[in-house]
Design an enzyme around this catalytic site. Structure first.
Site, mmCIF file in Angstrom:
data_model
loop_
_atom_site.group_PDB
_atom_site.id
_atom_site.type_symbol
_atom_site.label_atom_id
_atom_site.label_comp_id
_atom_site.label_asym_id
_atom_site.label_seq_id
_atom_site.Cartn_x
_atom_site.Cartn_y
_atom_site.Cartn_z
ATOM 1 N N GLY A 153 -4.622 -4.334 -3.730
ATOM 2 C CA GLY A 153 -5.457 -3.190 -3.835
ATOM 3 C C GLY A 153 -5.017 -2.146 -4.086
ATOM 4 C CG HIS A 154 -2.830 -1.519 -6.861
ATOM 5 N ND1 HIS A 154 -1.579 -1.842 -6.075
ATOM 6 C CD2 HIS A 154 -2.484 -2.818 -7.796
ATOM 7 C CE1 HIS A 154 -1.255 -2.843 -6.144
ATOM 8 N NE2 HIS A 154 -1.602 -3.471 -7.254
ATOM 9 C CG ASP A 213 -1.738 -1.237 1.146
ATOM 10 O OD1 ASP A 213 -2.234 -1.680 0.110
ATOM 11 O OD2 ASP A 213 -1.977 -1.703 2.222
ATOM 12 C CE LYS A 265 2.388 -2.591 -4.402
ATOM 13 N NZ LYS A 265 2.181 -2.176 -3.020
ATOM 14 C CD GLN A 274 0.505 -9.070 -2.937
ATOM 15 O OE1 GLN A 274 1.199 -9.590 -3.837
ATOM 16 N NE2 GLN A 274 -0.586 -8.648 -2.941
#
Ligand code: GDP
Ligand code: IMO
Ligand code: MG
Length: 428
Positions: free
Chosen positions: A40-41, A13, A16, A222
């Protein structure tokens, strides 16, 4: 031609998605090389917010070909739900390519993830519950299902029957319902017709793209400290989220990688269980400030992220493992308004000072941070475009982080929007 890798330098988080999106116009293909919908982006483009999980962040740039490479694990219904949600918002989803060698997350993988996480006799990892670990476990134990298998009924049935033979015994032990072959298969069947034209020999596509002078970005999910080899094992994910994973996860040789960009937050967050030396106790004034101002809630699970100070020992370790060409420092704006900003420069492990990451996880578990304090700033920095626009104290903070990590900070994030950056050196 250029091969450029983007990976997280902390516990995930870091931003990225935004960093990948930033390079959008200079890139021809974006290949996601590890993980799955545990990622989750959040990417903000012109005040529109997009939450991506399984899809490479490059999907938001019309000129980019997004690729889900062989190192990724795919939950097929989730993939199409995500694609359809983007299509409704006007994003062209037709360019996506999916590796025939990527592994498939099934109902029994999710059931096992949940059963193991809730086993009182086992250490809780705090997984995202998406079936990631059990799917990679099957890959390594040579019993996994690959995307190509979905199109060969005999192979698929044989593999599922064989898997269920052992998985159902485990599920029964956990007092979970057993699963039938039909229950597993019926999850994919509605999507097979749409999936088929997307499936490609992605190692060939990516290498040919590099051969023809195209720029390929390898997007890691990740982060370094969650990497199965180099992270805080066993509190890690089940894939290689470090730069090396870009090669095994795509079929592109290390000799074709020109740059490795690390994304790092100006403070630290972590989701799930596991050691986190610079964590500030939940409920503390500063932790609340970072949580609320930084919007530190998981995009995938909605869980509040654990928050803490910047850990320069982690940054130095990450730089060692990934040999970063550049760092993208995100969320500097979130620190605005703090009187004092702390940076961990070493650990105290049972009375001994460690300037480097302890190689033994038992040592890391008891590491106490040794801090250096920096004066904060109160000026709004969200519209800064040049390093010189930043208050002196912010400049000093960045210079110190750069010296401590040993990697140059080329881009500084001062807001969530795509354009809210200070670009000191071009990444490409
Ligand atoms: P990822 O998983 O590494 O892509 O990161 P996430 O998307 O889970 O979390 C990063 C969050 O920070 C997202 O909500 C981004 O929109 C946001 N973000 C990224 N860079 C910046 C920045 O420089 N400033 C601020 N305020 N937000 C940022
Ligand atoms: P992005 O790509 C932060 C964490 C989980 C858990 C551990 C194992 O958005 O940075 P898993 O479901 O992978 O088996 O969970 O890894 N985790 C993440 N934490 N960001 C992520 O992805 C994560 N993906 C997994 O919270 O601690
Ligand atoms: Mg994330």
């Amino acid at each position: 031609m250029s091969g450029i890798v983007i990976v997280g330098a902390q516990w995930g988080d870091e931003g990225k998605g935004k960093a990948t999106d930033l390079l959008g116009n200079k890139i021809d293909l974006v290949a996601k090389f590890n993980g799955g919908n545990n990622a989750g982006h959040t990417v903000v483009v012109n005040n529109e917010t997009y939450a991506l999980h399984l899809l490479p962040s490059g999907i938001l740039t019309p000129s980019v070909i997004p690729v889900i490479a062989n190192g990724v694990v795919i939950d097929v219904p989730v993939l199409f739900k995500e694609l359809d949600a983007l299509k409704i918002r006007g994003i062209d989803i037709s360019r996506l390519l999916v590796s025939s060698g990527a592994h498939v997350i099934t109902k029994y993988h999710r059931a096992l993830d949940s059963a193991m996480e809730n086993d009182p006799a086992k250490k809780k990892i705090g997984t995202t519950g998406r079936g990631i670990g059990p799917t990679y476990a099957d890959k390594i134990s040579r019993s996994g299902i690959r995307i190509a298998d979905l199109f060969n009924e005999n192979v698929l049935c044989e593999k599922i029957d064989s898997a269920l033979d052992s998985k159902n015994r485990i599920l029964t032990r956990y007092e979970r319902p057993m699963l039938s072959r039909d229950e597993v298969i019926e999850e994919f069947t509605p999507y097979l017709e749409r999936l088929k034209p997307l499936v490609e020999d992605t190692p060939l596509v990516l290498n040919q793209a590099l051969d023809s002078g195209k720029n390929v970005l390898f997007e890691g999910g990740q982060a370094t400290m969650l990497d199965v080899d180099f992270g805080t094992y066993p509190f890690v994910t089940s894939s290689n989220a470090t730069a090396g994973g870009a090669c095994t996860g795509t079929g592109v040789s290390p000799t074709r990688i020109d740059k490795v960009v690390g994304v790092i937050k100006a403070y630290t967050t972590r989701v799930g269980e596991g050691p986190f030396p610079t964590e500030i106790s939940a409920g503390d004034k500063i932790a609340n400030y970072l949580l609320k101002t930084g919007g530190e809630f998981g995009v995938t699970t909605g869980r509040a992220r654990r928050c803490g100070w910047y850990d320069a020992v982690v940054a130095k370790y990450s730089s060692l493992i990934n040999n970063f060409s550049d760092l993208v420092l995100t969320k500097l704006d979130i620190l605005t308004g703090l009187d004092v900003i702390k940076v961990c420069i070493a650990y105290d492990v049972n009375g001994k000072t460690h300037k480097n990451m302890p190689s033994n996880s038992a040592d890391f578990a008891v590491a106490k941070p040794i801090y250096k304090e920096f004066p904060g700033w109160s000026e709004d920095i969200s519209s800064a475009k040049h390093f010189q626009d930043l208050p002196k104290n912010a400049q000093n903070y960045i210079t110190a982080l750069e010296e401590l990590s040993g990697s140059r900070i080329s881009v500084i994030g001062v807001g969530a929007d795509r354009d809210a950056i200070i670009e000191r050196h071009k990444l490409l």
